[in-house]
Design an enzyme around this catalytic site. Sequence first.
Site, PDB file in Angstrom:
ATOM      1  CB  CYS A 172      -5.217  12.870   8.368  1.00 34.19           C
ATOM      2  SG  CYS A 172      -5.013  11.204   9.020  1.00 34.19           S
ATOM      3  CG  ASN A 176      -6.651   3.189   7.372  1.00 35.50           C
ATOM      4  OD1 ASN A 176      -5.545   2.737   7.644  1.00 35.50           O
ATOM      5  ND2 ASN A 176      -6.890   4.492   7.301  1.00 35.50           N
ATOM      6  CG  HIS A 232      -7.931   4.717  -1.831  1.00 40.08           C
ATOM      7  ND1 HIS A 232      -7.937   5.960  -1.247  1.00 40.08           N
ATOM      8  CD2 HIS A 232      -6.915   4.035  -1.249  1.00 40.08           C
ATOM      9  CE1 HIS A 232      -6.969   6.030  -0.343  1.00 40.08           C
ATOM     10  NE2 HIS A 232      -6.323   4.877  -0.333  1.00 40.08           N
ATOM     11  CG  ASP A 248      -4.760  12.752  -1.536  1.00 38.83           C
ATOM     12  OD1 ASP A 248      -4.787  11.872  -0.660  1.00 38.83           O
ATOM     13  OD2 ASP A 248      -3.847  13.591  -1.614  1.00 38.83           O
ATOM     14  CE1 TYR A 272      -3.717   2.459   0.423  1.00 41.34           C
ATOM     15  CE2 TYR A 272      -2.433   3.355   2.235  1.00 41.34           C
ATOM     16  CZ  TYR A 272      -3.488   3.460   1.349  1.00 41.34           C
ATOM     17  OH  TYR A 272      -4.299   4.561   1.379  1.00 41.34           O
ATOM     18  CG  ASP A 312      -2.669  13.172   4.364  1.00 41.51           C
ATOM     19  OD1 ASP A 312      -2.696  13.444   3.145  1.00 41.51           O
ATOM     20  OD2 ASP A 312      -3.363  12.256   4.877  1.00 41.51           O
ATOM     21  CG  ASP A 348      -4.418   8.192  -0.310  1.00 40.88           C
ATOM     22  OD1 ASP A 348      -5.331   8.673  -1.003  1.00 40.88           O
ATOM     23  OD2 ASP A 348      -4.175   8.571   0.852  1.00 40.88           O
TER      24      ASP A 348
END
Length: 299
Positions: free
Chosen positions: A126, A213, A116, A91, A48, A62, A89
């Site tokens: 976040c 997650n 995603h 975003d 990941y 983030d 990721d």
Amino acid sequence: MLYAQTPAHEKRRLFRERLASGELLRFPGAFNPLSARLIERKGFDGVYISGAVLSVDLGLPDIGLTTLTEVAGRAQQIARMTELPAIVDADTGFGEPMNVARTIQTLEDAGLAGAHIEDQINPKRCGHLDGKAVVDEGTAVKRIRAAADARRDPNFLIMARTDIRAVDGLDAALDRARAFVDAGADAIFPEAMRTLEEFAAMRAALDVPILANMTEFGKSDLFSSQQLADVGVNIVIWPVSMLRIAMGATERALDELNDVGHLTGKLDEMQHRADLYELVDYEDYNRFDTSVFNFSVER
């Protein structure tokens, strides 16, 4: 030697086969290409690539400051070093639906197995912080539909992440997840679920894979792989864990240098030189180099 031998399209096909089996796949977060290779060597199912990790690696919070170019470039460096599939990721897709479409094709070209897209507003936060806000369902669905329509490899996984659980509750998360599946999402990432029962409810409501997650210091309890498998979760990620451990060890080593002046007492905590060389296939490079430069110049 150099990069992984499995082509990106084959990684995607094999990943889809594993995902269809219904078993739980474990995807630790890689914070650089070398850690991705170590994840593979330790027998995990995939890698990941966290947006939070990519941000903080640049010294940034983030909150959506990274660009598509930065994310795709670093994700490519990580994905190509392992035979495992890598999910990144992406975003909010880096803009409007047309930007989302470009994001997906760029990540396909970078060799990722999937990505995603989330439903937060810009700038995002976040997923386990308070004060999040999500876009309306119509806007969120357009992002996912654009992503699904843009991909060229049907095995590239389009995962929809929803952060609405923390804003409007579980029922809202279930409704939005269903809308995402109708829009073409292959899998759902319900962020900040609080209990196993919430994951079970998501599983019962959907007929596509779901992701859990397991990030430390967040909204969710840290459930074991077996607990998540028992409620039907298909992918579990530990997005920032390896970075946190590495940074914690680095901080302790720097303190040791300040306090003692050397790191002799930390040798047993370090990766040995021989293990590092083995991980980067040093001998294969040496053999290749010798085979190429095995000539002599006549005088």
